[in-house]
Design a protein around this motif. Structure first.
Motif, PDB file in Angstrom:
ATOM      1  N   ILE A  47       0.832  -1.200   0.000  1.00 53.56           N
ATOM      2  CA  ILE A  47       0.000   0.000   0.000  1.00 53.56           C
ATOM      3  C   ILE A  47       0.869   1.254   0.000  1.00 53.56           C
ATOM      4  O   ILE A  47       0.591   2.235  -0.714  1.00 53.56           O
ATOM      5  CB  ILE A  47      -0.953   0.002   1.216  1.00 53.56           C
ATOM      6  CG1 ILE A  47      -1.946  -1.165   1.125  1.00 53.56           C
ATOM      7  CG2 ILE A  47      -1.696   1.335   1.337  1.00 53.56           C
ATOM      8  CD1 ILE A  47      -2.878  -1.119  -0.051  1.00 53.56           C
ATOM      9  N   SER A  48       1.938   1.255   0.784  1.00 53.21           N
ATOM     10  CA  SER A  48       2.837   2.415   0.848  1.00 53.21           C
ATOM     11  C   SER A  48       3.463   2.714  -0.506  1.00 53.21           C
ATOM     12  O   SER A  48       3.660   3.879  -0.872  1.00 53.21           O
ATOM     13  CB  SER A  48       3.931   2.177   1.887  1.00 53.21           C
ATOM     14  OG  SER A  48       3.392   2.133   3.190  1.00 53.21           O
ATOM     15  N   ARG A  49       3.772   1.670  -1.267  1.00 53.25           N
ATOM     16  CA  ARG A  49       4.332   1.872  -2.608  1.00 53.25           C
ATOM     17  C   ARG A  49       3.316   2.541  -3.530  1.00 53.25           C
ATOM     18  O   ARG A  49       3.662   3.429  -4.321  1.00 53.25           O
ATOM     19  CB  ARG A  49       4.813   0.538  -3.185  1.00 53.25           C
ATOM     20  CG  ARG A  49       6.144   0.069  -2.597  1.00 53.25           C
ATOM     21  CD  ARG A  49       6.409  -1.402  -2.887  1.00 53.25           C
ATOM     22  NE  ARG A  49       7.770  -1.801  -2.588  1.00 53.25           N
ATOM     23  CZ  ARG A  49       8.249  -2.022  -1.365  1.00 53.25           C
ATOM     24  NH1 ARG A  49       7.445  -1.863  -0.310  1.00 53.25           N
ATOM     25  NH2 ARG A  49       9.507  -2.383  -1.178  1.00 53.25           N
ATOM     26  N   LYS A  58      -9.065   4.642   0.020  1.00 56.79           N
ATOM     27  CA  LYS A  58     -10.440   5.138  -0.022  1.00 56.79           C
ATOM     28  C   LYS A  58     -11.392   4.244   0.761  1.00 56.79           C
ATOM     29  O   LYS A  58     -12.544   4.592   0.986  1.00 56.79           O
ATOM     30  CB  LYS A  58     -10.889   5.243  -1.484  1.00 56.79           C
ATOM     31  CG  LYS A  58     -12.220   5.937  -1.699  1.00 56.79           C
ATOM     32  CD  LYS A  58     -12.518   6.112  -3.181  1.00 56.79           C
ATOM     33  CE  LYS A  58     -13.882   6.762  -3.408  1.00 56.79           C
ATOM     34  NZ  LYS A  58     -14.170   6.935  -4.845  1.00 56.79           N
ATOM     35  N   GLY A  59     -10.901   3.066   1.174  1.00 58.00           N
ATOM     36  CA  GLY A  59     -11.766   2.166   1.917  1.00 58.00           C
ATOM     37  C   GLY A  59     -11.012   0.923   2.341  1.00 58.00           C
ATOM     38  O   GLY A  59      -9.790   0.837   2.195  1.00 58.00           O
ATOM     39  N   TYR A  60     -11.782  -0.035   2.859  1.00 56.50           N
ATOM     40  CA  TYR A  60     -11.205  -1.277   3.372  1.00 56.50           C
ATOM     41  C   TYR A  60     -12.172  -2.414   3.061  1.00 56.50           C
ATOM     42  O   TYR A  60     -13.391  -2.243   3.087  1.00 56.50           O
ATOM     43  CB  TYR A  60     -10.979  -1.192   4.888  1.00 56.50           C
ATOM     44  CG  TYR A  60     -10.056  -0.059   5.269  1.00 56.50           C
ATOM     45  CD1 TYR A  60      -8.684  -0.242   5.340  1.00 56.50           C
ATOM     46  CD2 TYR A  60     -10.570   1.207   5.525  1.00 56.50           C
ATOM     47  CE1 TYR A  60      -7.833   0.807   5.663  1.00 56.50           C
ATOM     48  CE2 TYR A  60      -9.735   2.265   5.850  1.00 56.50           C
ATOM     49  CZ  TYR A  60      -8.365   2.055   5.911  1.00 56.50           C
ATOM     50  OH  TYR A  60      -7.526   3.109   6.215  1.00 56.50           O
ATOM     51  N   LYS A  61     -11.621  -3.583   2.776  1.00 59.16           N
ATOM     52  CA  LYS A  61     -12.448  -4.750   2.494  1.00 59.16           C
ATOM     53  C   LYS A  61     -12.168  -5.840   3.499  1.00 59.16           C
ATOM     54  O   LYS A  61     -11.058  -5.957   4.029  1.00 59.16           O
ATOM     55  CB  LYS A  61     -12.194  -5.278   1.086  1.00 59.16           C
ATOM     56  CG  LYS A  61     -10.800  -5.824   0.841  1.00 59.16           C
ATOM     57  CD  LYS A  61     -10.773  -6.921  -0.231  1.00 59.16           C
ATOM     58  CE  LYS A  61     -11.384  -8.216   0.257  1.00 59.16           C
ATOM     59  NZ  LYS A  61     -11.265  -9.335  -0.707  1.00 59.16           N
ATOM     60  N   ILE A  62     -13.187  -6.630   3.742  1.00 63.12           N
ATOM     61  CA  ILE A  62     -13.061  -7.786   4.615  1.00 63.12           C
ATOM     62  C   ILE A  62     -13.282  -9.034   3.772  1.00 63.12           C
ATOM     63  O   ILE A  62     -14.121  -9.060   2.873  1.00 63.12           O
ATOM     64  CB  ILE A  62     -14.068  -7.709   5.780  1.00 63.12           C
ATOM     65  CG1 ILE A  62     -13.910  -8.905   6.736  1.00 63.12           C
ATOM     66  CG2 ILE A  62     -15.479  -7.604   5.283  1.00 63.12           C
ATOM     67  CD1 ILE A  62     -14.757  -8.764   7.991  1.00 63.12           C
ATOM     68  N   VAL A  83      -8.310  -0.560   0.377  1.00 68.43           N
ATOM     69  CA  VAL A  83      -8.719  -0.464  -1.024  1.00 68.43           C
ATOM     70  C   VAL A  83      -8.354   0.938  -1.500  1.00 68.43           C
ATOM     71  O   VAL A  83      -8.754   1.934  -0.880  1.00 68.43           O
ATOM     72  CB  VAL A  83     -10.232  -0.717  -1.195  1.00 68.43           C
ATOM     73  CG1 VAL A  83     -10.610  -0.673  -2.669  1.00 68.43           C
ATOM     74  CG2 VAL A  83     -10.628  -2.062  -0.588  1.00 68.43           C
ATOM     75  N   LEU A  84      -7.588   1.023  -2.571  1.00 63.89           N
ATOM     76  CA  LEU A  84      -7.059   2.293  -3.058  1.00 63.89           C
ATOM     77  C   LEU A  84      -8.002   2.945  -4.058  1.00 63.89           C
ATOM     78  O   LEU A  84      -8.840   2.278  -4.683  1.00 63.89           O
ATOM     79  CB  LEU A  84      -5.691   2.069  -3.680  1.00 63.89           C
ATOM     80  CG  LEU A  84      -4.637   1.606  -2.659  1.00 63.89           C
ATOM     81  CD1 LEU A  84      -3.645   0.652  -3.298  1.00 63.89           C
ATOM     82  CD2 LEU A  84      -3.939   2.796  -2.025  1.00 63.89           C
ATOM     83  N   ASP A  85      -7.843   4.269  -4.220  1.00 61.53           N
ATOM     84  CA  ASP A  85      -8.785   5.021  -5.049  1.00 61.53           C
ATOM     85  C   ASP A  85      -8.852   4.521  -6.489  1.00 61.53           C
ATOM     86  O   ASP A  85      -9.932   4.476  -7.078  1.00 61.53           O
ATOM     87  CB  ASP A  85      -8.467   6.515  -5.020  1.00 61.53           C
ATOM     88  CG  ASP A  85      -7.023   6.856  -5.370  1.00 61.53           C
ATOM     89  OD1 ASP A  85      -6.211   5.943  -5.636  1.00 61.53           O
ATOM     90  OD2 ASP A  85      -6.693   8.055  -5.384  1.00 61.53           O
ATOM     91  N   HIS A  86      -7.729   4.089  -7.064  1.00 60.59           N
ATOM     92  CA  HIS A  86      -7.750   3.663  -8.461  1.00 60.59           C
ATOM     93  C   HIS A  86      -8.412   2.298  -8.644  1.00 60.59           C
ATOM     94  O   HIS A  86      -8.666   1.885  -9.779  1.00 60.59           O
ATOM     95  CB  HIS A  86      -6.332   3.620  -9.036  1.00 60.59           C
ATOM     96  CG  HIS A  86      -5.486   2.495  -8.527  1.00 60.59           C
ATOM     97  ND1 HIS A  86      -4.962   2.473  -7.253  1.00 60.59           N
ATOM     98  CD2 HIS A  86      -5.079   1.349  -9.113  1.00 60.59           C
ATOM     99  CE1 HIS A  86      -4.258   1.368  -7.091  1.00 60.59           C
ATOM    100  NE2 HIS A  86      -4.313   0.669  -8.204  1.00 60.59           N
ATOM    101  N   VAL A 163      -7.836  -8.251  -3.417  1.00 63.54           N
ATOM    102  CA  VAL A 163      -8.689  -7.250  -4.051  1.00 63.54           C
ATOM    103  C   VAL A 163      -8.119  -6.882  -5.420  1.00 63.54           C
ATOM    104  O   VAL A 163      -6.923  -6.705  -5.593  1.00 63.54           O
ATOM    105  CB  VAL A 163      -8.834  -5.987  -3.171  1.00 63.54           C
ATOM    106  CG1 VAL A 163      -7.516  -5.265  -2.965  1.00 63.54           C
ATOM    107  CG2 VAL A 163      -9.881  -5.050  -3.753  1.00 63.54           C
ATOM    108  N   GLY A 164      -9.022  -6.816  -6.407  1.00 68.26           N
ATOM    109  CA  GLY A 164      -8.644  -6.368  -7.739  1.00 68.26           C
ATOM    110  C   GLY A 164      -9.225  -5.003  -8.021  1.00 68.26           C
ATOM    111  O   GLY A 164      -8.518  -4.017  -8.229  1.00 68.26           O
ATOM    112  N   CYS A 165     -10.559  -4.913  -8.003  1.00 65.77           N
ATOM    113  CA  CYS A 165     -11.232  -3.621  -8.089  1.00 65.77           C
ATOM    114  C   CYS A 165     -12.630  -3.769  -7.506  1.00 65.77           C
ATOM    115  O   CYS A 165     -13.091  -4.885  -7.229  1.00 65.77           O
ATOM    116  CB  CYS A 165     -11.273  -3.094  -9.520  1.00 65.77           C
ATOM    117  SG  CYS A 165     -12.349  -4.028 -10.640  1.00 65.77           S
TER     118      CYS A 165
END
Length: 263
Positions: A47-49, A58-62, A83-86, A163-165
């Motif tokens: 995630i840091s990269r 932008k969010g988180y998934k379980i 979960v990232l914005d893109h 997670v993919g999208c």
């Protein structure tokens, strides 16, 4: 336990998979000493990269919200990822299968937060109070760590919980407008219903899942903030997709449809 150099190397390999689509072998086979904490620390580094490239959480998934899936993954609790914005795509979008390594589709309820929610000690009532509204959603599950016999939760955690999208519907509902556990959804591929289920299949209640997630995030110093989206976990089996597929997630309770196309 892995050393920091090994964690960093694995994180770079997973990060590179998002660009090159070359999967890597199971971490539990190439690094059998890996622990759950290692896997979450690797996830943090991936995630840091992305954040260094300008992406934002932008969010988180379980994930792994059913007992059967937990048993298969060798764990007694779910897993999670940022979960990232893109990774958010509009409903109705056409996606290229070649942009993913091993795509599968799930459907779930997404919670949009109106205020900060920080564990520990978060209850279902706390989640309800902090939720602005819910939306129907599709999650495209993808694997940078290649699926193979022996895969367990350590492999999936490091791989951003696969997670993919994600894609959100456009008909929000407040929690007082629905009976949350009774919400039903169908996963329709090419006009045929492939899976059906009820939201209660997620730890008995999606509120329970989001409370678990808030408390788990607190172990890593993370809190939900206003506007964050919490994906509460799929209540149907994940189904593979391929080029040419048309996917609709159809929810009752006035939540409507979410759709994706694949080339």
């Amino acid at each position: 336990m892995l050393n920091q150099e090994t964690r960093s190397t694995i994180a770079q390999q997973i990060f590179d998979c998002f660009t090159h689509r070359r999967q890597i072998p199971l971490l539990t086979q190439s690094h059998p000493e890996i622990e759950v904490e290692d896997a979450y620390r690797i996830q943090e580094q991936v995630i840091s990269r992305f954040q260094a490239d300008g992406r934002q959480v932008k969010g988180y998934k379980i994930g792994l919200t059913s007992e059967v899936m937990q048993q298969m993954a060798g764990t007694t609790e779910p897993d999670y990822s940022s979960v990232l914005d893109h990774m958010f795509v509009e409903s109705g979008s056409c996606l290229k299968c070649d942009d993913f390594s091993d795509p599968l589709i799930e459907i779930e309820i997404a919670f949009v937060m109106k205020q900060t929610l920080k564990g520990p000690g978060i209850t279902e009532a706390d989640v309800a109070a902090a939720t602005d509204y819910i939306l129907p959603s599709i999650e495209l599950v993808d694997f940078r760590v290649a699926r193979a016999p022996g895969m367990d939760v350590r492999d999936t955690i490091a791989d951003l919980a696969a997670v993919g999208c994600v894609s959100l519907g456009s008909q929000p509902k407040r929690l007082d407008e629905v009976e949350l556990g009774a919400i039903r959804g169908d996963l329709i591929i090419n006009g045929s219903v492939q899976e059906s289920g009820a939201a209660a299949a997620v730890l008995g209640n999606p509120l329970t899942a989001v409370a678990w997630l808030a408390n788990k995030l607190s172990e890593f110093g993370i809190a939900f903030e206003a506007g964050d989206v919490a994906f509460s976990g799929s209540f149907v089996r994940a189904i593979p997709v391929q080029a040419g597929d048309s996917v609709i997630a159809r929810f009752d309770s006035g939540l409507g449809d979410v759709s994706l196309q694949f080339d």
